[in-house]
Design a protein around this motif. Structure first.
Motif, PDB file in Angstrom:
ATOM      1  N   THR A 169       0.965  -1.434   0.019  1.00  0.00           N
ATOM      2  CA  THR A 169       0.003   0.088   0.178  1.00  0.00           C
ATOM      3  C   THR A 169       0.582   0.942   0.027  1.00  0.00           C
ATOM      4  O   THR A 169       2.074   1.213   1.130  1.00  0.00           O
ATOM      5  CB  THR A 169      -0.868  -0.260   1.338  1.00  0.00           C
ATOM      6  OG1 THR A 169      -2.148  -1.404   1.489  1.00  0.00           O
ATOM      7  CG2 THR A 169      -1.779   1.007   0.833  1.00  0.00           C
ATOM      8  N   ALA A 170       0.231   1.921  -0.602  1.00  0.00           N
ATOM      9  CA  ALA A 170       1.497   3.582  -0.830  1.00  0.00           C
ATOM     10  C   ALA A 170       0.617   4.380  -0.247  1.00  0.00           C
ATOM     11  O   ALA A 170      -0.441   4.819   0.220  1.00  0.00           O
ATOM     12  CB  ALA A 170       1.219   3.579  -3.022  1.00  0.00           C
ATOM     13  N   LYS A 171       1.217   5.661   0.574  1.00  0.00           N
ATOM     14  CA  LYS A 171       0.518   6.227   0.984  1.00  0.00           C
ATOM     15  C   LYS A 171       0.327   7.804   0.254  1.00  0.00           C
ATOM     16  O   LYS A 171       1.806   8.062  -0.495  1.00  0.00           O
ATOM     17  CB  LYS A 171       1.473   7.372   1.941  1.00  0.00           C
ATOM     18  CG  LYS A 171       0.376   8.358   3.266  1.00  0.00           C
ATOM     19  CD  LYS A 171       1.488   8.737   4.293  1.00  0.00           C
ATOM     20  CE  LYS A 171       0.301  10.022   4.843  1.00  0.00           C
ATOM     21  NZ  LYS A 171       1.159  10.612   5.989  1.00  0.00           N
ATOM     22  N   VAL A 172      -1.011   8.462  -0.637  1.00  0.00           N
ATOM     23  CA  VAL A 172      -0.873   9.743  -1.234  1.00  0.00           C
ATOM     24  C   VAL A 172      -0.672  10.565  -0.750  1.00  0.00           C
ATOM     25  O   VAL A 172      -1.788  11.100  -0.375  1.00  0.00           O
ATOM     26  CB  VAL A 172      -1.961   8.767  -2.065  1.00  0.00           C
ATOM     27  CG1 VAL A 172      -2.569  10.050  -3.282  1.00  0.00           C
ATOM     28  CG2 VAL A 172      -2.454   8.012  -2.755  1.00  0.00           C
ATOM     29  N   ILE A 173       0.063  11.893  -1.861  1.00  0.00           N
ATOM     30  CA  ILE A 173       0.427  12.819  -0.788  1.00  0.00           C
ATOM     31  C   ILE A 173       0.166  14.241  -1.591  1.00  0.00           C
ATOM     32  O   ILE A 173      -0.962  14.872  -0.905  1.00  0.00           O
ATOM     33  CB  ILE A 173       2.144  12.915  -1.142  1.00  0.00           C
ATOM     34  CG1 ILE A 173       3.024  11.946  -0.683  1.00  0.00           C
ATOM     35  CG2 ILE A 173       2.044  14.775  -0.234  1.00  0.00           C
ATOM     36  CD1 ILE A 173       3.092  11.834   1.121  1.00  0.00           C
ATOM     37  N   SER A 174      -0.482  13.908  -2.456  1.00  0.00           N
ATOM     38  CA  SER A 174      -0.704  14.464  -3.989  1.00  0.00           C
ATOM     39  C   SER A 174      -1.935  13.836  -4.748  1.00  0.00           C
ATOM     40  O   SER A 174      -1.276  12.878  -4.896  1.00  0.00           O
ATOM     41  CB  SER A 174      -0.525  15.982  -4.274  1.00  0.00           C
ATOM     42  OG  SER A 174       0.952  15.565  -4.651  1.00  0.00           O
ATOM     43  N   SER A 175      -2.159  14.638  -6.181  1.00  0.00           N
ATOM     44  CA  SER A 175      -2.478  14.107  -6.911  1.00  0.00           C
ATOM     45  C   SER A 175      -1.839  13.823  -7.965  1.00  0.00           C
ATOM     46  O   SER A 175      -1.497  13.092  -9.041  1.00  0.00           O
ATOM     47  CB  SER A 175      -3.080  15.008  -8.471  1.00  0.00           C
ATOM     48  OG  SER A 175      -2.540  16.572  -8.293  1.00  0.00           O
ATOM     49  N   THR A 176      -0.397  13.998  -7.975  1.00  0.00           N
ATOM     50  CA  THR A 176       0.975  14.143  -8.536  1.00  0.00           C
ATOM     51  C   THR A 176       1.763  13.118  -7.619  1.00  0.00           C
ATOM     52  O   THR A 176       3.345  12.758  -8.499  1.00  0.00           O
ATOM     53  CB  THR A 176       1.622  15.519  -9.361  1.00  0.00           C
ATOM     54  OG1 THR A 176       2.225  16.026  -8.712  1.00  0.00           O
ATOM     55  CG2 THR A 176       0.559  16.121 -10.242  1.00  0.00           C
ATOM     56  N   LYS A 177       1.651  12.626  -5.831  1.00  0.00           N
ATOM     57  CA  LYS A 177       3.267  12.583  -5.468  1.00  0.00           C
ATOM     58  C   LYS A 177       2.518  11.239  -4.642  1.00  0.00           C
ATOM     59  O   LYS A 177       1.506  11.522  -3.979  1.00  0.00           O
ATOM     60  CB  LYS A 177       4.151  13.894  -5.229  1.00  0.00           C
ATOM     61  CG  LYS A 177       4.612  13.176  -4.002  1.00  0.00           C
ATOM     62  CD  LYS A 177       5.443  13.737  -3.440  1.00  0.00           C
ATOM     63  CE  LYS A 177       6.622  13.523  -2.492  1.00  0.00           C
ATOM     64  NZ  LYS A 177       7.137  14.783  -1.696  1.00  0.00           N
ATOM     65  N   ALA A 178       3.127  10.279  -4.433  1.00  0.00           N
ATOM     66  CA  ALA A 178       2.790   9.574  -3.665  1.00  0.00           C
ATOM     67  C   ALA A 178       4.424   8.566  -3.202  1.00  0.00           C
ATOM     68  O   ALA A 178       5.109   8.489  -3.814  1.00  0.00           O
ATOM     69  CB  ALA A 178       2.027   7.966  -4.098  1.00  0.00           C
ATOM     70  N   THR A 179       3.752   7.513  -1.575  1.00  0.00           N
ATOM     71  CA  THR A 179       5.455   7.744  -0.890  1.00  0.00           C
ATOM     72  C   THR A 179       4.903   6.058  -1.103  1.00  0.00           C
ATOM     73  O   THR A 179       4.105   5.781  -0.089  1.00  0.00           O
ATOM     74  CB  THR A 179       5.859   7.922  -0.713  1.00  0.00           C
ATOM     75  OG1 THR A 179       4.813   8.410   0.679  1.00  0.00           O
ATOM     76  CG2 THR A 179       6.683   9.467  -0.822  1.00  0.00           C
ATOM     77  N   ALA A 180       5.656   5.051  -1.325  1.00  0.00           N
ATOM     78  CA  ALA A 180       6.304   3.184  -0.853  1.00  0.00           C
ATOM     79  C   ALA A 180       7.301   2.758  -0.114  1.00  0.00           C
ATOM     80  O   ALA A 180       8.240   3.604  -0.889  1.00  0.00           O
ATOM     81  CB  ALA A 180       5.308   2.840  -1.673  1.00  0.00           C
TER      82      ALA A 180
END
Length: 312
Positions: A96-107
């Motif tokens: 599962t990734a953590k969505v930061i914004s409409s253009t960025k996510a982290t996992a």
């Protein structure tokens, strides 16, 4: 959330890590889960509106935080598909990734048991795949090497000794070839000059920074409505508890994680042959003291699943 490089150097527990992996291999239910995982990820993906343009970094060890950049991201979390052809137990894992914004996510890169670094792929929410190199586990378990200290200056050169004065024999008269004249005596060897003082020893280089700290790992097992953590491996000062809130929904509380609020990496295990996913439903955090995470399964059934929690 910090980038992960497998623990190494003084004070680490790489031996315990490898022992945990070997115990997972010996469990029949986990082996069956591995085969189910290959079938689950082998199906065709449905086209996604998400467009992935880059990942950073483009390689790393298990636990390394990867940033996904693209367009049309939505929601607060998303599924990430990792593919490592060199994996020994399984080659594909979903996290599962953590969505930061409409253009960025982290996992976080999941755990693959592999003895060599290998080029693979990664995608988010069924987007197109991008290249990603999975670093060999044996490399990840090695600590960083400190820089080499500077070389001390060379000592001064001692003075040269004086040359001895030897007498040269007389030259015989030129004439008919006769017996050779006697060789003159060799002059004495001059005394050896004293050696110069030894140069000062250079300063010792600074010790390289320690790798990330492995905080906790384990398997969540639920029986008769009671959840337990088995196959656990906690660092000193860290405690993880789990509670079944409702069918297929658990609350995990962890203390002693350090200053950050990292998300755990979750991996579904298979005990009954049915495919499912496990993800983070919500979270709360008090930096340095406590972090709570709500975890659920896609079919809202009680299954076994594992977690890997890395602090900073």
């Amino acid at each position: 959330m910090s980038a992960f490089k497998a623990p190494s150097g003084p004070g680490t527990r790489s031996g315990a890590w490898v022992a945990m992996v070997l115990r997972m291999v010996r469990r029949p239910s986990l082996l069956a889960g591995t085969l189910g995982l290959l079938v689950f990820f082998g199906g065709a993906q449905v086209a996604s509106a998400w467009h992935l343009t880059s990942v950073s970094p483009t390689s790393g060890c298990p636990g390394t935080e990867v940033t996904f950049t693209g367009t049309s991201f939505s929601g607060s979390s998303a599924s990430v598909q990792w593919n490592n052809p060199a994996g020994m137990l399984f080659t594909e894992v979903g996290t599962t990734a953590k969505v930061i914004s409409s253009t960025k996510a982290t996992a976080v890169v999941p755990l693959f048991l592999s003895t060599e670094s290998h080029a693979g792929t990664v995608s988010i929410d069924k987007s197109q795949t991008l290249p990603f190199t999975y670093t060999a586990l044996t490399t990840c378990l090695k600590g960083a090497t400190g820089a080499t200290g500077a070389t001390g200056p060379a000592g001064a050169t001692g003075p040269a000794g004086s040359n001895g004065a030897g007498a040269t024999g007389a030259t015989g008269a030129t004439g008919a070839t006769g017996s050779a004249g006697s060789k003159g005596a060799e002059g004495a060897t001059g005394a050896t000059g004293p050696g110069g003082p030894a140069g000062k020893e250079g300063k010792e280089g600074k010790e390289g920074p320690a790798g990330p700290t492995h905080v906790a790992s384990g398997v969540v097992f639920t029986l008769s409505g009671v959840a337990s953590v088995i196959e656990s491996n906690f660092s000193p000062g860290v405690n993880v508890t789990v509670k079944l809130e409702s069918p297929g929904v658990w609350e995990i509380d962890a203390t002693g994680l350090g200053a950050g609020c990292p998300f755990p990496a979750l991996t579904p295990l298979f005990g009954n042959g049915e495919g499912f996913t496990v993800g983070i439903q919500g979270s709360g955090c008090s930096p340095g003291t406590n972090m709570g995470v709500t975890v659920d399964t896609s079919d809202k059934e009680n299954h076994e699943w594992s977690f890997l929690w890395v602090g900073i």
